[in-house]
Design a protein around this motif. Structure first.
Motif, PDB file in Angstrom:
ATOM      1  N   ASN A   1      29.553  50.741  39.543  1.00 39.53           N
ATOM      2  CA  ASN A   1      29.630  49.472  40.263  1.00 39.53           C
ATOM      3  C   ASN A   1      28.953  48.370  39.459  1.00 39.53           C
ATOM      4  OD1 ASN A   1      30.843  50.771  42.424  1.00 39.53           O
ATOM      5  ND2 ASN A   1      28.923  51.016  43.563  1.00 39.53           N
TER       6      ASN A   1
ATOM      7  N   ASP B   1      40.042  50.109  46.399  1.00 40.55           N
ATOM      8  CA  ASP B   1      38.810  49.720  47.091  1.00 40.55           C
ATOM      9  C   ASP B   1      37.552  50.066  46.306  1.00 40.55           C
ATOM     10  OD1 ASP B   1      38.644  52.465  47.319  1.00 40.55           O
ATOM     11  OD2 ASP B   1      38.675  52.509  49.511  1.00 40.55           O
TER      12      ASP B   1
ATOM     13  N   VAL C   1      36.078  52.843  46.073  1.00 35.60           N
ATOM     14  CA  VAL C   1      35.206  53.783  46.769  1.00 35.60           C
ATOM     15  C   VAL C   1      35.869  55.140  46.934  1.00 35.60           C
ATOM     16  CG1 VAL C   1      33.905  54.238  48.891  1.00 35.60           C
ATOM     17  CG2 VAL C   1      34.116  51.886  48.034  1.00 35.60           C
ATOM     18  N   THR C   2      37.060  55.156  47.499  1.00 39.45           N
ATOM     19  CA  THR C   2      37.725  56.411  47.836  1.00 39.45           C
ATOM     20  C   THR C   2      38.829  56.735  46.847  1.00 39.45           C
ATOM     21  OG1 THR C   2      39.265  55.237  49.295  1.00 39.45           O
ATOM     22  CG2 THR C   2      37.247  56.105  50.287  1.00 39.45           C
TER      23      THR C   2
ATOM     24  N   GLU D   1      35.835  60.175  40.056  1.00 39.27           N
ATOM     25  CA  GLU D   1      36.792  59.064  40.045  1.00 39.27           C
ATOM     26  C   GLU D   1      38.149  59.511  39.505  1.00 39.27           C
ATOM     27  OE1 GLU D   1      33.050  57.769  40.594  1.00 39.27           O
ATOM     28  OE2 GLU D   1      33.493  58.108  38.463  1.00 39.27           O
TER      29      GLU D   1
ATOM     30  N   HIS E   1      32.293  46.989  43.628  1.00 34.93           N
ATOM     31  CA  HIS E   1      33.042  48.008  42.900  1.00 34.93           C
ATOM     32  C   HIS E   1      33.884  47.437  41.765  1.00 34.93           C
ATOM     33  CE1 HIS E   1      31.800  50.746  46.020  1.00 34.93           C
ATOM     34  NE2 HIS E   1      32.291  49.914  46.938  1.00 34.93           N
TER      35      HIS E   1
ATOM     36  N   GLY F   1      34.553  51.274  39.609  1.00 33.20           N
ATOM     37  CA  GLY F   1      33.726  51.573  40.759  1.00 33.20           C
ATOM     38  C   GLY F   1      33.238  53.002  40.787  1.00 33.20           C
ATOM     39  N   ASP F   2      32.214  53.232  41.606  1.00 34.58           N
ATOM     40  CA  ASP F   2      31.583  54.542  41.778  1.00 34.58           C
ATOM     41  C   ASP F   2      32.119  55.146  43.071  1.00 34.58           C
ATOM     42  OD1 ASP F   2      29.973  56.740  41.944  1.00 34.58           O
ATOM     43  OD2 ASP F   2      28.090  55.634  42.151  1.00 34.58           O
ATOM     44  N   ALA F   3      33.043  56.124  42.952  1.00 33.63           N
ATOM     45  CA  ALA F   3      33.678  56.711  44.130  1.00 33.63           C
ATOM     46  C   ALA F   3      32.681  57.515  44.950  1.00 33.63           C
ATOM     47  CB  ALA F   3      34.852  57.600  43.708  1.00 33.63           C
ATOM     48  N   GLN F   4      32.839  57.412  46.275  1.00 32.45           N
ATOM     49  CA  GLN F   4      31.927  58.129  47.174  1.00 32.45           C
ATOM     50  C   GLN F   4      32.702  58.685  48.368  1.00 32.45           C
ATOM     51  OE1 GLN F   4      28.962  55.213  48.241  1.00 32.45           O
ATOM     52  NE2 GLN F   4      27.746  55.589  46.396  1.00 32.45           N
TER      53      GLN F   4
ATOM     54  N   SER G   1      32.840  59.952  52.452  1.00 35.88           N
ATOM     55  CA  SER G   1      32.457  59.241  53.674  1.00 35.88           C
ATOM     56  C   SER G   1      30.977  59.426  54.010  1.00 35.88           C
ATOM     57  CB  SER G   1      33.317  59.722  54.848  1.00 35.88           C
ATOM     58  OG  SER G   1      33.192  61.128  55.016  1.00 35.88           O
TER      59      SER G   1
ATOM     60  N   ASN H   1      28.521  61.410  46.010  1.00 36.78           N
ATOM     61  CA  ASN H   1      29.388  61.052  44.896  1.00 36.78           C
ATOM     62  C   ASN H   1      30.552  62.020  44.776  1.00 36.78           C
ATOM     63  OD1 ASN H   1      27.897  58.822  44.000  1.00 36.78           O
ATOM     64  ND2 ASN H   1      26.466  60.130  42.876  1.00 36.78           N
TER      65      ASN H   1
END
Length: 509
Positions: free
Chosen positions: A244, A143, A145-146, A206, A257, A194-197, A199, A203
């Protein structure tokens, strides 16, 4: 048994030939049964061949003009295809506008901070790595993100080289590891960009590597917690952050992403940053849609041609099927030519095929409730030549115009659904007709896997085979009777000859 039979010793007659000739006459009913069986088998096989063609036609319809997606195919013209590409996935509407790419999405990387001095082909235990080792890898997910769940790997240094360990890591985790022999360093790249974040929007790394082997053997930087991570900061030693893709879509600044993503049912692939806005415009993919319709028309024409040929083919009664005895005196080519004539007319005037072809013509010609469109309105018409027997003719220019102007109207003509036949599109009507015909043929001729008692021709074949078995027993009895009669005759003649010889001997004195 033949060797106990007396064959012309007293009479001088060729008893074998006489019995053979008599039995040839007796076998005539058996020959007719064998011919009936052969013809029924041909008929069964011809029915099944017809069902095979109908199934292919049904499958072609289902995979082509039956599907909405066939008529939703679009081509997208892009002003700078070297900078981005766009293709339709599921959109039924048009797609137009501009995209200006600021930067592409990239995957995070990490690598050793110094030469690790390992031979990647030798066992790790031979190079100072001892005891069971446990490592953990966690990386950004698909995804973008996570992070995914951590992957923990336990290995024995005596059983692994660096190369084999890298292969195991690549297979079991969401990273790709690589040993560079030139620099003597190991590099790790996340499989997803992508740039993981977290919830809460903060930041997070990754890539996270845990375990003594990563820090002390492969020389990844410890982030202070006993782990190696690509820490988010303006500067990153020994690695790069995930990022991203950033772009402007019709005036809206946004991010994704991955460099490949979906917008309004279209798949967009960013290839490089653009200096200026890239313009794009979707239009119906006329060639692809036309090709599908043409395939349908050609297959339909093949089907009706084959059915019509079978329905009018004359049965050549002067060429009955050959018996096994008749084939013995013929060349293979002679047999082939004979059976080509003998096999004619197996499906002549068949009621199931007649009903099917009449209904197929009705399916094509009847108006569709709520639409009113006929095939002739979209560029497909029936041949005016009576000898073509319902063959479809394509007006390519008119059909192209229909596709370009309103592919959804064309789609409705073929795929519209409804309860009654007059509410359904042509593809749905034809599939109903074809499947009904196939079911009717199957009742008569079965499938290749069917047993004879489950279909009409099979039961007829079983009946003929039973008759042949009973008649074969009768022929054996008749042949035995002939031989008993001739044997009795030979014995009588022999006895008469013996008596005559005796009397002549008596009168000679």
């Amino acid at each position: 048994m033949n060797d106990l039979r007396i064959s012309g010793l007293a009479s001088g007659m060729d008893t074998d030939q006489i019995v053979s000739d008599l039995m040839r006459a007796e076998r005539l009913p058996m020959d007719r049964l064998e011919q009936q069986k052969a013809y029924l088998e041909w008929q069964r096989d011809d029915y099944r061949e017809m069902n095979k063609m109908l199934l292919e036609f049904d499958t072609l319809i289902f995979d082509g003009i039956y599907r909405d997606s066939t008529f939703n195919q679009k081509q997208v013209d892009v002003s700078a295809p070297e900078e981005l590409s766009i293709k339709n996935l599921s959109s039924t509407g048009d797609f137009a506008g501009t995209i200006e790419v600021t930067s592409l999405a990239s995957a995070a990387t990490m690598f050793s901070n110094t030469n690790i001095h390992l031979d990647p082909t030798k066992a790790l235990s031979e190079q100072g790595v001892s005891g069971m080792q446990t490592i953990t890898i966690q990386a950004i997910g698909e995804d973008g993100v996570t992070s995914t769940e951590p992957t923990t790997i336990e290995f024995d240094p005596s059983e692994h080289t660096l190369n084999s360990l890298i292969s195991m890591i690549n297979a079991e985790s969401n990273v790709t590891m690589f040993y560079d022999s030139f620099t003597g360093k190991v590099a790790v790249t996340a499989n997803y960009s992508g740039d993981a974040q977290a919830s809460d929007g903060s930041n997070i790394p990754e890539i996270t590597l845990s375990g003594d082997f990563f820090m002390n053997v492969l020389q990844f930087d410890d982030d202070g917690t006993g782990k190696a991570t690509n820490i988010h900061s303006e500067t990153l030693n020994n690695g790069t952050l995930g990022a991203n893709a950033k772009f402007n879509y019709n005036g809206l600044e946004t991010e994704r992403h991955s460099n490949t993503f979906t917008l309004s049912g279209f798949e967009v692939t960013l290839k490089q940053a653009t200096g200026d806005p890239v313009h794009f415009q979707s239009t119906p993919d006329v060639d692809s849609i036309l090709d599908t319709v043409v395939q349908f028309v050609e297959k339909y024409n093949d089907i009706i041609k084959k059915i019509n040929e079978e329905l009018v083919e004359v049965k050549q009664r002067d060429y009955p099927p050959l018996t096994s005895e008749q084939k013995k005196g013929m060349e293979e080519k002679e047999i082939e030519l004979w059976e080509e004539q003998a096999r004619s007319g197996t499906l002549r005037n068949d009621s199931t095929l007649t009903t099917a072809i009449n209904q197929m013509r009705l399916d094509l010609s009847s108006p569709i409730s709520g639409i009113g469109n006929l095939l002739s309105d979209i560029g497909i018409d029936t041949s005016k030549d009576y000898l073509d027997r319902g063959k479809l003719i394509i007006d390519e220019e008119k059909l192209r115009e229909t596709i370009a102007n309103d592919p959804n109207a064309l789609k409705d003509v073929f795929t519209k659904n409804g309860e009654s036949m007059d509410e359904k599109g042509i593809a749905r009507r034809l599939r109903d007709t074809v499947q009904e015909a196939m079911a009717g043929i199957e009742v008569r001729a079965g499938r290749a896997s069917s047993t004879n008692h489950t279909f009409t021709l099979g039961r007829n074949l079983d009946n003929i085979e039973d008759q042949m078995d009973r008649f074969e027993q009768r022929l054996t009895q008749i042949e035995d009777r002939y031989w008993r009669q001739f044997t009795a005759m030979e014995l009588a003649i022999q006895q008469a000859n013996t008596q005559s010889t005796y009397l002549m001997q008596q009168f000679s004195f």
